[in-house]
Design a protein around this motif. Structure first.
Motif, PDB file in Angstrom:
ATOM      1  N   GLN A 134       0.854  -1.185   0.000  1.00  0.00           N
ATOM      2  CA  GLN A 134       0.000   0.000   0.000  1.00  0.00           C
ATOM      3  C   GLN A 134       0.886   1.230   0.000  1.00  0.00           C
ATOM      4  N   ASP A 135       0.633   2.178  -0.909  1.00  0.00           N
ATOM      5  CA  ASP A 135       1.413   3.406  -0.936  1.00  0.00           C
ATOM      6  C   ASP A 135       0.471   4.600  -0.957  1.00  0.00           C
ATOM      7  N   THR A 136       0.927   5.694  -0.351  1.00  0.00           N
ATOM      8  CA  THR A 136       0.144   6.910  -0.227  1.00  0.00           C
ATOM      9  C   THR A 136       0.915   8.077  -0.813  1.00  0.00           C
ATOM     10  N   GLY A 137       0.230   8.890  -1.601  1.00  0.00           N
ATOM     11  CA  GLY A 137       0.873  10.049  -2.202  1.00  0.00           C
ATOM     12  C   GLY A 137      -0.157  10.985  -2.785  1.00  0.00           C
ATOM     13  N   SER A 138       0.308  12.164  -3.192  1.00  0.00           N
ATOM     14  CA  SER A 138      -0.599  13.167  -3.737  1.00  0.00           C
ATOM     15  C   SER A 138      -0.942  12.837  -5.181  1.00  0.00           C
ATOM     16  N   ASN A 139      -2.207  12.968  -5.509  1.00  0.00           N
ATOM     17  CA  ASN A 139      -2.705  12.798  -6.873  1.00  0.00           C
ATOM     18  C   ASN A 139      -3.029  14.191  -7.406  1.00  0.00           C
ATOM     19  N   GLN A 140      -2.170  14.695  -8.306  1.00  0.00           N
ATOM     20  CA  GLN A 140      -2.312  16.063  -8.757  1.00  0.00           C
ATOM     21  C   GLN A 140      -3.546  16.276  -9.630  1.00  0.00           C
ATOM     22  N   SER A 141      -4.082  15.227 -10.217  1.00  0.00           N
ATOM     23  CA  SER A 141      -5.257  15.388 -11.072  1.00  0.00           C
ATOM     24  C   SER A 141      -6.507  15.731 -10.268  1.00  0.00           C
ATOM     25  N   VAL A 142      -6.561  15.292  -9.012  1.00  0.00           N
ATOM     26  CA  VAL A 142      -7.722  15.586  -8.163  1.00  0.00           C
ATOM     27  C   VAL A 142      -7.330  16.370  -6.915  1.00  0.00           C
ATOM     28  N   LEU A 143      -6.041  16.704  -6.764  1.00  0.00           N
ATOM     29  CA  LEU A 143      -5.538  17.440  -5.601  1.00  0.00           C
ATOM     30  C   LEU A 143      -5.943  16.769  -4.293  1.00  0.00           C
TER      31      LEU A 143
END
Length: 214
Positions: A134-143
């Motif tokens: 499982q990885d967590t990070g920012s998704n710039q397409s949906v902020l």
């Protein structure tokens, strides 16, 4: 005053990050031997300055910053003797923000790779590859900060049918399932699933020339 406090926060984060890079980043401890393999524990710590936590994680307007503290223990087993090589691991990631605690997250990573236990003269070679993480990070397409569970399982093999020619085959399965850390407002994501089947013929073009000098 707000600008001065913001500057002090940036300077403090730089100093903490520098201290981390000077020797506190990662340590490895080998503490056991099991079936001729080594069991080790890796411990990694990080301090990250996020200059735009509002845009990267919260999806809000503005320019808000924060400091992320991360601790990543990893238990690893490696065996590279005998007829079969084995590597297995289990790791965790505990990440905490100093101010925006609503986007704190925990991740995990577990998996293994195993080479087929064949004799040195065998024409067959193969391996199994498994990983669930499982990885967590920012998704710039949906902020948004998005947490994604991923899984893959692969089986690959080859069989020598000539001096340089081999028959290669494999099968695999992959899956990814993303979701928001903060569901306000909720954002719908689709789960992705893939199946792979491969079959081919390989030819080794490499040649080895040995030069003997008196």
């Amino acid at each position: 005053m707000a600008h001065i406090a913001h500057t002090h926060k940036i300077v403090r984060s730089i100093l903490l990050s520098t201290a981390l890079l000077l020797g506190l980043t990662q340590s490895g401890y080998g503490f056991a031997e099991i079936y001729r393999g080594a069991l080790t524990l890796d411990l990694e710590g990080r301090i990250i300055y996020d200059s735009n936590i509002s845009g990267n994680a919260l999806g809000d307007a503005g320019d808000l910053s924060d400091i992320l503290f991360s601790l990543r223990p990893m238990l690893r087993y490696e065996r590279d003797v005998g007829r079969s090589d084995i590597e297995a691991w289990f790791g965790l990631n505990f990440s905490r923000y100093q101010d925006f605690t609503e986007v704190n997250f925990n991740d995990f990573d577990v998996g293994f790779t195993i080479d087929a236990p064949t004799a040195a003269s065998s024409k067959f070679a193969g391996n199994i590859d498994f990983r669930y993480y499982q990885d967590t990070g920012s998704n710039q397409s949906v902020l948004r900060y998005v947490q994604t569970q991923r899984f893959h399982f692969n089986v690959n093999g080859s069989y020598m049918i000539g001096a340089k020619t081999s028959l290669r085959f494999g099968a695999g399965y992959r899956m990814s399932d993303p979701e928001d850390i903060i569901n306000d407002p909720p954002v719908e994501y689709s789960q992705s699933t893939y199946y792979d089947i491969t079959l081919g013929v390989g030819y080794n073009l490499r040649s080895i020339n040995t030069l003997f000098l008196d």
